[in-house]
Every structure is written in C-alpha cells, then in structure tokens.
Design a protein around this motif. Structure first.
Motif, short mmCIF file in Angstrom:
data_model
loop_
_atom_site.label_atom_id
_atom_site.label_comp_id
_atom_site.label_asym_id
_atom_site.label_seq_id
_atom_site.Cartn_x
_atom_site.Cartn_y
_atom_site.Cartn_z
N SER A 157 59.33 -15.16 -4.54
CA SER A 157 60.67 -15.42 -4.37
C SER A 157 60.58 -17.00 -3.45
CB SER A 157 61.40 -14.40 -3.38
OG SER A 157 62.84 -15.00 -3.10
N PHE A 158 61.47 -17.80 -3.96
CA PHE A 158 61.75 -19.05 -3.01
C PHE A 158 62.52 -18.80 -1.60
CE2 PHE A 158 59.98 -20.55 -6.80
CZ PHE A 158 58.97 -21.86 -6.60
N VAL A 159 63.00 -17.57 -1.66
CA VAL A 159 63.87 -17.33 -0.29
C VAL A 159 63.08 -16.69 0.56
CG1 VAL A 159 65.94 -16.09 0.58
CG2 VAL A 159 66.04 -17.02 -1.83
N ASP A 160 62.78 -17.34 1.75
CA ASP A 160 61.98 -17.02 2.60
C ASP A 160 62.42 -15.26 3.14
OD1 ASP A 160 60.53 -19.03 2.84
OD2 ASP A 160 61.42 -19.83 4.71
N ALA A 161 63.56 -15.03 3.19
CA ALA A 161 63.99 -13.74 3.75
C ALA A 161 63.60 -12.40 2.63
CB ALA A 161 65.33 -13.66 4.20
N GLU A 162 63.45 -12.90 1.48
CA GLU A 162 63.19 -12.04 0.32
C GLU A 162 61.72 -11.96 0.32
OE1 GLU A 162 66.95 -12.78 -2.57
OE2 GLU A 162 64.81 -13.33 -3.28
N ALA A 163 61.07 -13.08 0.82
CA ALA A 163 59.61 -12.91 0.63
C ALA A 163 59.22 -11.68 1.71
CB ALA A 163 58.79 -14.14 0.81
N ARG A 164 59.81 -12.05 3.03
CA ARG A 164 59.53 -11.01 3.83
C ARG A 164 59.88 -9.69 3.44
NH1 ARG A 164 62.08 -15.16 7.18
NH2 ARG A 164 63.70 -14.16 7.21
N ALA A 165 60.98 -9.27 2.91
CA ALA A 165 61.43 -8.06 2.63
C ALA A 165 60.41 -7.30 1.66
CB ALA A 165 62.91 -8.17 1.95
N ALA A 166 59.68 -8.27 0.70
CA ALA A 166 58.63 -7.66 -0.14
C ALA A 166 57.31 -7.94 0.49
CB ALA A 166 58.65 -8.48 -1.35
N VAL A 167 57.41 -7.76 1.82
CA VAL A 167 55.99 -8.02 2.71
C VAL A 167 55.14 -9.08 1.95
CG1 VAL A 167 54.46 -6.35 3.93
CG2 VAL A 167 56.39 -5.43 2.82
N ARG A 168 55.62 -9.90 1.97
CA ARG A 168 54.87 -11.01 1.60
C ARG A 168 55.40 -12.48 2.33
NH1 ARG A 168 51.57 -12.85 -3.36
NH2 ARG A 168 51.24 -14.92 -2.90
#
Length: 431
Positions: A157-168
């Motif tokens: 994901s290019f969205v930081d919050a989504e990357a964090r939600a995916a534990v990335r």
C-alpha cells in the motif's frame, strides 16, 4: 463457498508433504526428468508482515547468512551431481527477501549459483524479490550487472496507515526511493505487489495506491487479496472481508485494464508485449518453460523441487521458533543427495495438478495438451462446466475461466484438490 478459500500457487501444498521413508536418492528422483526452472530461496527478512505465512525469519544473528550460503553451495553441488545435464530456461531468487543479503553476499549467491549449478543467469530470465528497505543502489547494481531481468517489490500500500494496519511499518518516502532506485538500475521488468482488503482500506484509498503504482509504469502488477491465515498476526482477527475484497478486486482489475494492462490471472496484470520473466515462487513465465510439464529445482531450506512424479523439500513451518530450528538444521546439514519430505504424484494427482495449474490463468487449459499427456479429454475426466457454472467456459480447444471465474480463482483451485491431499492438509500439525 468463500471466494477466498486459499491462494493456490502450487499443487499440492507443502502441508500435504510428509517425511519420505526411505529417502530416495536425487539421482533416482531426477532420472529422465527435465529440470527447466531453478528457484533459490533466501529465508531472511528485515520484518515479519502481519499477513505473511511464508517460510521466513526476521533478522539473522552474526554469521548466519554466511553459514546459509555455505550450506546452499553444498546443496548445489549435490543437486548438480544428481541432474543429467540440466538446461535451465528460467530462474528466480525468492524468499524471504533475497536482498536482505548485502551486496557482497549477493555477489557470492550469483557466483555459487552460476558456477556450481552451471547456469548462465545472464542468458535466461531471472527474477529477484526485494523490499523497500533493501532495494538499495549497491544491491541493485549487483542484480543488474549479474543479469536480473525482473525485480518484484512488495509495496502492499502507498498509504502509510494501511501499511501499518497490515503490520508492514514503512513510509511512502522509503517506497518511492526504492522504486526510483530500481528504475535507475536499468533492470528491464518491474513488478509491484499491492494488497487489497486491508482493515480501514476504502475504494478511494485503494484507487490512490493503484494510481501511485502506475506513476512508475511497472511492466507488471500483482494484486493480492489480504488472506486471513492461521499463525499470522492478522489471522487472529475474526473478520469477514469477502464482500469488501471482491469489490476492491473488481475496482483494481477494471482500473488496470483501463490503463492498458492485460490480465494474466486473478492476481497478475502485465503490459502488452512478449512474455516476461518469472513470477512469484512456483510460477514461471518463459517461452521455453511449461509449468504443467517441466520440473523445477529448488535450492535452500524453504524451496520445493518437483518432478512429474515427486514433489519434495525440507521440513515446512510458519511459526518463528520452528522456522529458526529448520534453518539451523539446514546450515549444519551435509546429506543433500536425498529427498527428505515430499508427496508422490500418481496418475490421478498429475491430472489434477495439470488441471489446477491451467485453470487459474486467463488462457485456460489446452484440451489437446491434456489429451496428449493423459490420453483422455479433460471434460470426460472432470465435469467442470457442471461443477462451476458461470465460472468456466469451453470450446473445442480450450477450457478457460470467465471473468467471474477468474475473480473466484481462490475458490476454484481448492475445490479441485483431491480427497487425499485435502486429508493430508487437514491432518498437518501446524507449527
């Protein structure tokens, strides 16, 4: 039936493998077989993503990567001695994250692969997986100089919050710097992996990631649904995301088709042109390689090898403690001349494998190729059109998925598993 029963990237899954007794010599396993593909597995990553259930470990104590390469070279010598003049036509380095290795270690990886296995990596398609944190200019320079023709980067994901939600936990700036470095390296084919179905993701944010990826006009994109799997951080959440994932899949598919990409499978989209080099582990894209008929040699403790009659590997695990134990055992191992864990394919299983591998791609199954291999027509062997109404279509030469069938590939594949494979998978002691 959930449309996301499971991602079928190989059949049978390694959870259907069992210890082989007796352990056959590789020279017997590979006698008369064509080893067309080479896959080298590096099991290290800088982080463990929340959706990941691959065979990989986070970090490596000092000296472990060197010891792993030592073992890889020992295994390569033993495997090469067992093969009867292999002519590899495609290759891939996967993981894990191969670029977890530094530039010096990557150079050694290329050296041992070419010199020990006798394969010219500049002469065949070679795909290498990377990550935003490890796609550094010095590493990419090694890949480009040594013949890598495709690099695949897991952005998700290019969205930081989504990357964090995916534990990335990664920043978009880091991702963009990595993509700029890849393009500057001159490697011909760029693939970007994106994930849909992340908690909190919306159609607008998904479209934002797609548009951001298209900024680099990658030759390929893979769109993966978020799989809720056991033994992963996200797998412990009890959430039903089927409707959301299907909506986002269709949005992503249509967006890429409108942008000029061709759909190769449920996940893979490619700019028009000649066939590209290999995809993810278990798949290849080479004019000289056919995944239904040709074998693959796997090197590394998480790699699988397959012939027409036997699929084999080392032990399989997902849990961190068990993965570390298997890696530690691998680096101390010397007996690489035998197959350890695997699954023997009888005639029925070979038919099923051919069927599954074919139906999950847009071009579908060639009835003539199936008939030439097995002496029967696939529709006589399997009542496919009755079993999957609206998802498959057939003419005199081909059985192929419809657009709705492609969308339900993760239901079609598992539904075709044999009772034997299903029972073995259900009986697997997860670790």
């Amino acid at each position: 039936m959930t449309p996301y029963e499971g991602y079928v990237y190989a059949y049978p899954h390694k959870t259907a493998y069992r210890p082989l007794d007796p352990r056959p010599a590789l020279s017997e396993v590979w006698a008369g077989e064509r080893a067309g593909a080479l896959y080298v597995h590096i099991p290290f990553c800088e982080m463990r993503c929340g959706f990941c259930n691959l065979f990989t470990r986070t970090g490596a104590p000092e000296g472990l990567t060197g010891a792993y390469l030592d073992a890889l070279e020992r295994q390569a010598r033993a495997v090469r001695a067992a093969l009867d003049g292999p002519r590899f036509t495609t290759a891939a380095f996967g993981g894990g994250t191969p670029t977890y290795l530094d530039a010096r270690e990557l150079t050694r990886l290329f050296d041992l692969t070419e010199q020990t296995m006798g394969v010219g990596l500049r002469e065949i398609p070679l795909s290498v997986e990377t990550s935003p944190a490890t796609a550094t200019p010095d590493r990419l320079a090694v890949l480009a100089e040594r013949g890598a023709s495709r690099i695949s980067i897991g952005v998700q994901s290019f969205v930081d919050a989504e990357a964090r939600a995916a534990v990335r936990p990664q920043k978009r700036a880091e991702v963009e710097a990595a993509l700029d470095a890849i393009r500057a390296s001159g490697i011909a084919t760029l693939n970007i992996d994106l994930i849909y179905g992340i908690d909190g993701q919306t159609p607008d944010s998904w479209r934002h990631s797609l548009e951001a990826a298209l900024t680099w006009r990658p030759e390929e994109l893979y769109l993966y649904p978020l799989y809720v799997r056991p033994l992963t951080g996200l797998g412990r959440q009890d959430r039903a995301w089927d409707d959301q994932r299907m909506e986002l899949y269709r949005l992503g598919r249509d967006h890429l088709l409108d942008a000029g990409y061709d759909q190769v499978s449920m996940r893979m989209f490619r700019l028009p042109g000649p066939p590209g080099p290999p995809g993810p582990p278990g798949t290849t894209e080479s004019a000289d390689y056919c995944c239904q008929t040709d074998g693959m040699v796997g090197l590394g403790c998480g790699a699988r090898s397959y012939t027409s009659a036997l699929h084999h590997s080392f032990e399989y695990a997902v849990g961190a403690r068990h993965v570390r134990t298997i890696i530690d055992d691998y680096v101390r191992r010397d007996d690489f001349g035998v197959a350890n864990v695997g699954f023997a394919l009888d005639e029925e299983e070979r038919r099923r494998r051919h069927l599954i591998q074919s139906l999950l791609r847009t071009e579908g199954l060639s009835r003539d190729l199936y008939r030439s291999r097995f002496g029967t027509d696939v529709l006589d062997d399997y009542p496919l059109l009755e079993r999957f109404p609206g998802w498959l279509t057939a003419d005199a030469s081909t059985v192929r998925p419809t657009p709705d069938g492609l969308a339900h590939s993760d239901a079609i594949g598992p539904a075709l598993f044999s009772p034997r494979v299903r029972a073995l998978m259900e009986g697997y002691a997860a670790c």
